[in-house]
Scaffold this active site. Structure first.
Site, PDB file in Angstrom:
ATOM      1  N   TRP A 110       6.974  -9.682 -15.868  1.00 18.95           N
ATOM      2  CA  TRP A 110       8.171  -9.961 -15.056  1.00 18.95           C
ATOM      3  C   TRP A 110       7.945 -11.125 -14.091  1.00 18.95           C
ATOM      4  O   TRP A 110       8.461 -11.088 -12.979  1.00 18.95           O
ATOM      5  CB  TRP A 110       8.589  -8.719 -14.242  1.00 18.95           C
ATOM      6  CG  TRP A 110       9.120  -7.608 -15.053  1.00 18.95           C
ATOM      7  CD1 TRP A 110       8.553  -6.376 -15.222  1.00 18.95           C
ATOM      8  CD2 TRP A 110      10.337  -7.592 -15.814  1.00 18.95           C
ATOM      9  NE1 TRP A 110       9.334  -5.607 -16.038  1.00 18.95           N
ATOM     10  CE2 TRP A 110      10.436  -6.321 -16.413  1.00 18.95           C
ATOM     11  CE3 TRP A 110      11.347  -8.537 -16.051  1.00 18.95           C
ATOM     12  CZ2 TRP A 110      11.502  -5.973 -17.240  1.00 18.95           C
ATOM     13  CZ3 TRP A 110      12.408  -8.180 -16.865  1.00 18.95           C
ATOM     14  CH2 TRP A 110      12.481  -6.912 -17.448  1.00 18.95           C
ATOM     15  N   GLU A 124      11.831  -7.318  -4.918  1.00 21.44           N
ATOM     16  CA  GLU A 124      11.356  -7.363  -3.521  1.00 21.44           C
ATOM     17  C   GLU A 124      11.337  -5.976  -2.881  1.00 21.44           C
ATOM     18  O   GLU A 124      11.694  -5.820  -1.714  1.00 21.44           O
ATOM     19  CB  GLU A 124      12.211  -8.314  -2.680  1.00 21.44           C
ATOM     20  CG  GLU A 124      11.916  -9.778  -2.912  1.00 21.44           C
ATOM     21  CD  GLU A 124      10.502 -10.184  -2.508  1.00 21.44           C
ATOM     22  OE1 GLU A 124      10.065  -9.829  -1.416  1.00 21.44           O
ATOM     23  OE2 GLU A 124       9.839 -10.859  -3.311  1.00 21.44           O
TER      24      GLU A 124
HETATM   25  C1  LIG Z   1      14.304  -9.896 -13.567  1.00 19.26           C
HETATM   26  C2  LIG Z   1      13.064  -9.525 -12.810  1.00 19.26           C
HETATM   27  C3  LIG Z   1      12.323 -10.516 -12.193  1.00 19.26           C
HETATM   28  C4  LIG Z   1      11.124 -10.191 -11.550  1.00 19.26           C
HETATM   29  N1  LIG Z   1      10.359 -11.194 -11.009  1.00 19.26           N
HETATM   30  C5  LIG Z   1       9.123 -10.907 -10.526  1.00 19.26           C
HETATM   31  C6  LIG Z   1       8.237 -11.937 -10.103  1.00 19.26           C
HETATM   32  O1  LIG Z   1       8.584 -13.114 -10.087  1.00 19.26           O
HETATM   33  N2  LIG Z   1       6.986 -11.587  -9.693  1.00 19.26           N
HETATM   34  C7  LIG Z   1       6.551 -10.282  -9.678  1.00 19.26           C
HETATM   35  O2  LIG Z   1       5.402 -10.042  -9.320  1.00 19.26           O
HETATM   36  N3  LIG Z   1       7.379  -9.266 -10.063  1.00 19.26           N
HETATM   37  C8  LIG Z   1       8.638  -9.535 -10.488  1.00 19.26           C
HETATM   38  N4  LIG Z   1       9.480  -8.528 -10.906  1.00 19.26           N
HETATM   39  C9  LIG Z   1       8.990  -7.160 -10.897  1.00 19.26           C
HETATM   40  C10 LIG Z   1       9.584  -6.302  -9.795  1.00 19.26           C
HETATM   41  O3  LIG Z   1       9.094  -6.723  -8.549  1.00 19.26           O
HETATM   42  C11 LIG Z   1       9.223  -4.848 -10.114  1.00 19.26           C
HETATM   43  O4  LIG Z   1       9.974  -4.462 -11.248  1.00 19.26           O
HETATM   44  C12 LIG Z   1       9.496  -3.932  -8.940  1.00 19.26           C
HETATM   45  O5  LIG Z   1       8.546  -4.164  -7.924  1.00 19.26           O
HETATM   46  C13 LIG Z   1       9.399  -2.443  -9.337  1.00 19.26           C
HETATM   47  O6  LIG Z   1       8.215  -2.155  -9.993  1.00 19.26           O
HETATM   48  P1  LIG Z   1       8.220  -1.380 -11.395  1.00 19.26           P
HETATM   49  O7  LIG Z   1       9.204  -2.057 -12.281  1.00 19.26           O
HETATM   50  O8  LIG Z   1       6.816  -1.292 -11.878  1.00 19.26           O
HETATM   51  O9  LIG Z   1       8.776   0.038 -11.074  1.00 19.26           O
HETATM   52  P2  LIG Z   1       7.916   1.355 -10.546  1.00 19.26           P
HETATM   53  O10 LIG Z   1       7.026   0.913  -9.472  1.00 19.26           O
HETATM   54  O11 LIG Z   1       7.283   1.972 -11.740  1.00 19.26           O
HETATM   55  O12 LIG Z   1       9.076   2.253  -9.998  1.00 19.26           O
HETATM   56  C14 LIG Z   1       9.915   3.057 -10.833  1.00 19.26           C
HETATM   57  C15 LIG Z   1      10.832   3.909  -9.939  1.00 19.26           C
HETATM   58  O13 LIG Z   1      10.071   4.774  -9.098  1.00 19.26           O
HETATM   59  C16 LIG Z   1      10.422   4.570  -7.726  1.00 19.26           C
HETATM   60  N5  LIG Z   1       9.234   4.742  -6.890  1.00 19.26           N
HETATM   61  C17 LIG Z   1       8.000   4.210  -7.101  1.00 19.26           C
HETATM   62  N6  LIG Z   1       7.161   4.594  -6.139  1.00 19.26           N
HETATM   63  C18 LIG Z   1       7.869   5.357  -5.270  1.00 19.26           C
HETATM   64  C19 LIG Z   1       7.583   6.051  -4.038  1.00 19.26           C
HETATM   65  N7  LIG Z   1       6.377   6.006  -3.483  1.00 19.26           N
HETATM   66  N8  LIG Z   1       8.572   6.754  -3.430  1.00 19.26           N
HETATM   67  C20 LIG Z   1       9.812   6.795  -3.955  1.00 19.26           C
HETATM   68  N9  LIG Z   1      10.154   6.155  -5.121  1.00 19.26           N
HETATM   69  C21 LIG Z   1       9.195   5.451  -5.745  1.00 19.26           C
HETATM   70  C22 LIG Z   1      10.978   3.149  -7.666  1.00 19.26           C
HETATM   71  O14 LIG Z   1      11.840   2.994  -6.556  1.00 19.26           O
HETATM   72  C23 LIG Z   1      11.708   3.056  -8.994  1.00 19.26           C
HETATM   73  O15 LIG Z   1      12.972   3.675  -8.866  1.00 19.26           O
HETATM   74  C24 LIG Z   1      10.705  -8.832 -11.495  1.00 19.26           C
HETATM   75  C25 LIG Z   1      11.490  -7.816 -12.071  1.00 19.26           C
HETATM   76  C26 LIG Z   1      12.658  -8.153 -12.731  1.00 19.26           C
HETATM   77  C27 LIG Z   1      13.468  -7.061 -13.381  1.00 19.26           C
END
Ligand SMILES: Cc1cc2nc3c(=O)[nH]c(=O)nc-3n(C[C@H](O)[C@H](O)[C@H](O)COP(=O)(O)OP(=O)(O)OC[C@H]3O[C@@H](n4cnc5c(N)ncnc54)[C@H](O)[C@@H]3O)c2cc1C
Length: 384
Positions: free
Chosen positions: A155, A364
């Protein structure tokens, strides 16, 4: 960043407005539809100095305040959100160097970030670690005057057409607490830095978001931001307030665009002998949408002004991010309902707003996490 003279701000905002209307709006729909990278638009943004808009003038940037920057992003996102992402992720990288880098790193990189010669974003997320960043597995092992990096990121925005990212790695995978083993590197593309796949996305199209693989990729040790290992997570967290204000500004831009589309359409479309804006059910929607858009803008500016005053503003930035991005989603859906069947058509902008908005709920720091951050701050600031 310091607050600017209102006349200077007006000049910048007018130039951005002119550029968006003349060069972006006429092309956004077609580029987005076919997921085409807006090369010419990016070149124009470079020429306007937008890649350096918050970089200190001492290092070749415009040195704009966070509140002016947020206004620029809000306007950009209201025309085409992807364009704002090209600047946002790049400036998060630049901000990490400006705030945490050594003087030599600032002199070497900030002027080239400001012109867009070096352009990119941030490489944090991995296939198995997003919210829980301390679980990343990409390693950087010291070998003489280089680090050897191995691992995968996913991502990562701006990583196909850009050439540089701020890369979060583990320099000590066994460290406890885990963040003490994390470092942030300025990673320019080179042998072993592989872009393995451009990801297909629901929205936020035109801009490149990719999977990366690092295969014995070598980074000179003087690219370690701040020159000290174990500070990487802190460097990332230092940029979060500004990052959240930016995403919030995108949210208020999308919320406003949805409102504008809805107002215009409801005046044209007639049912039962009158424009639909004269039906009370539509008026209730417009009233709610306008209030949400206005409140989103005010929360964004409130957080940005606190940031410009140098105050801690994680709660304010969290509130702005949470509210403005939910406002974007809700207004996009309401706009679609107001458009009836046409809202579901790919011919209109409405469905793009509806596909772009959900990203803002995730990026973010997810909105689930924002509410937790707000609550923790609330409790910390109001001890029993
Ligand atoms: C189009 C797009 C562009 C992006 N661009 C970048 C980029 O340029 N650089 C980069 O590094 N990343 C990027 N990302 C990644 C993005 O930052 C992550 O998807 C985001 O941080 C969430 O992480 P995850 O997808 O692993 O979800 P997870 O961390 O697996 O979370 C899944 C769910 O669990 C919940 N959750 C997790 N932990 C907890 C907790 N402790 N308490 C309560 N709820 C919780 C979350 O809120 C979410 O609903 C991008 C994502 C997208 C979709």
């Amino acid at each position: 960043m310091t607050p600017h003279d209102p006349d200077d701000e007006r000049l910048v905002l007018d130039a951005v407005e002119k550029f968006l209307e003349a060069e972006v709006r006429p092309h956004a729909h077609a580029l987005e539809k076919d997921d085409i990278y807006p090369t010419e638009i990016v070149e124009q943004m470079k020429a306007m100095g937008l890649f350096g808009c918050i970089i200190d003038p001492e290092y070749g940037g415009m040195g704009l305040s966070a509140s002016t920057y947020a206004k620029i992003i809000e306007r950009m996102a209201s025309v085409w959100m992807s364009i704002s992402g090209i600047i946002n992720s790049h400036l998060i990288m630049a901000w990490a160097v400006q705030r945490n880098g050594t003087e030599a790193q600032k002199r070497a990189f900030l002027p080239r970030f400001a012109t867009g010669e070096l352009r990119g974003g941030i490489g944090l997320t991995e296939p198995d670690a997003g919210t829980d960043l301390q679980a990343i597995r990409t390693t950087a092992v010291r070998d003489g005057d280089h680090y050897v990096v191995n691992g995968a990121k996913t991502w990562i925005t701006n990583s196909l057409y850009g050439n540089t990212i701020a890369l979060l790695v583990k320099t000590d995978p066994k460290a406890q607490p885990r963040h003490r083993g994390m470092s942030l590197l300025i990673a320019e593309k080179g042998p072993g830095f592989n872009v393995t796949r451009k990801l297909e996305k629901l929205g936020y199209r035109g801009i490149d978001t990719c999977e990366l693989q690092f295969d014995n990729y070598r980074v000179p040790i003087d690219r370690l931001i701040g020159g000290e290992e174990g500070r990487g997570l802190q460097h990332v967290l230092n940029g979060l307030e500004l990052g959240r204000i930016n995403v919030a500004a995108r949210g208020s831009g999308v919320a406003r665009a949805a409102l504008e589309e809805a107002v215009a359409y409801s005046q044209q479309r007639k049912t039962f002998g009158k424009p639909i804006c004269e039906h009370q059910a539509i008026q209730l929607k417009l009233g709610e949408m306008a209030t949400r858009a206005e409140a989103a803008t005010l929360l964004v500016q409130n957080a940005a002004r606190a940031f410009d005053r140098g105050e801690r503003c994680d709660m304010e930035a969290g509130m702005a991010k949470y509210f403005a991005t939910e406002a974007a989603m809700e207004n996009a859906l309401e706009c679609m309902r107001i458009h009836g069947g046409y809202g579901y058509s790919r011919e209109f902008n409405v469905e793009r707003l509806f596909r772009d908005a959900p990203l803002l709920l995730i990026g973010e720091g997810t909105n689930e996490m924002q509410r937790i951050i707000i609550a923790k701050q609330l409790i910390e600031r109001n001890p029993a």
